[in-house]
Design a protein around this motif. Structure first.
Motif, mmCIF file in Angstrom:
data_model
loop_
_atom_site.group_PDB
_atom_site.id
_atom_site.type_symbol
_atom_site.label_atom_id
_atom_site.label_comp_id
_atom_site.label_asym_id
_atom_site.label_seq_id
_atom_site.Cartn_x
_atom_site.Cartn_y
_atom_site.Cartn_z
ATOM 1 N N THR A 1 0.898 -1.323 -0.020
ATOM 2 C CA THR A 1 0.032 -0.056 0.140
ATOM 3 C C THR A 1 0.708 1.252 -0.232
ATOM 4 O O THR A 1 0.668 2.066 -0.840
ATOM 5 C CB THR A 1 -1.050 0.037 1.133
ATOM 6 O OG1 THR A 1 -1.635 -1.270 1.420
ATOM 7 C CG2 THR A 1 -2.057 1.038 0.897
ATOM 8 N N ALA A 2 2.017 1.084 0.820
ATOM 9 C CA ALA A 2 2.904 2.450 0.929
ATOM 10 C C ALA A 2 3.559 2.622 -0.630
ATOM 11 O O ALA A 2 3.659 3.796 -0.882
ATOM 12 C CB ALA A 2 4.181 2.147 2.040
ATOM 13 N N ASP B 1 -5.472 -11.274 -2.923
ATOM 14 C CA ASP B 1 -6.083 -11.919 -3.940
ATOM 15 C C ASP B 1 -6.807 -10.707 -5.087
ATOM 16 O O ASP B 1 -6.976 -9.746 -4.468
ATOM 17 C CB ASP B 1 -7.419 -12.635 -3.581
ATOM 18 C CG ASP B 1 -6.771 -14.221 -3.047
ATOM 19 O OD1 ASP B 1 -5.460 -14.542 -3.293
ATOM 20 O OD2 ASP B 1 -7.359 -14.406 -2.045
#
Ligand code: FMN
Length: 172
Positions: free
Chosen positions: A16-17, A122
């Motif tokens: 995410t970062a 996923d």
């Protein structure tokens, strides 16, 4: 414009970062002011539902934790970007806590657009998170959805995803 990013991953160098950094770099290169918060590393408690912000002092939260740093940035932003890993088919608890705490400021009048960035293991796992984002943010705040970006499995930390998020930031 001013953009505030609320990121809810505990991994400072995680997937995410990676997406957030690409977006932020693109937005900065386009000349925008970018303020970033990692809500997973801040002291942000869940909403107490006490309604002090509605009944006693409008817009003021009784909880004097790190959300006090976030409120003025959201209120003075033109755009807010939410970023999270998918945990059990939805946004992380660390981001959820910050979203719930916007209850006190209610609809930030300055914000005109928002975006959502998600990373997951996923594919095809984003339904609940997207529904929440649309109903709680886009429709409730009456803002424009500037984009929803996802990255799963092998795509995480890929050059292609970096480019996609960088270009999104640059395009604003
Ligand atoms: C508690 C927990 C719950 C998760 N739930 C899901 C899930 O429901 N669906 C999925 O595809 N991945 C799930 N994952 C995997 C993460 O979404 C994925 O590894 C993501 O890329 C992590 O991002 P990060 O590097 O920013 O932490 C979960 C991971 C954790 C730790």
């Amino acid at each position: 414009m001013k953009i505030t990013i609320l990121m809810g991953s505990p991994h400072l160098n995680g997937s995410t970062a990676f997406l957030v950094n690409a977006f932020a770099q693109g937005a900065k290169d386009a000349g925008h002011e970018v303020v970033q918060f990692n809500t997973a590393h801040m002291n942000i408690r869940g909403c107490l539902g006490c309604d002090y912000c509605r009944d006693k002092e409008k817009g003021v939260c009784v909880q004097k934790d790190d959300m006090q740093k976030v409120y003025p940035e959201i209120l003075s932003s033109d755009m807010v970007v939410f970023a999270s890993p998918i945990y059990y088919f939805t946004l992380s608890a660390q981001l959820q806590a910050a979203i719930h705490r916007t209850y006190s400021i209610d609809i930030p009048q300055n914000v005109k657009q928002t975006a959502l960035i998600m990373s997951s293991g996923d594919r095809f796992v984003y339904g609940p998170a997207i529904t929440q984002y649309y109903q709680s943010i886009v429709e409730y705040w009456k803002v424009r959805n500037a984009g929803i970006f996802t990255s799963a499995g092998d795509d995480n930390k890929s050059e292609q995803k970096y480019k996609e998020l960088y270009e999104f930031g640059k395009s604003l």
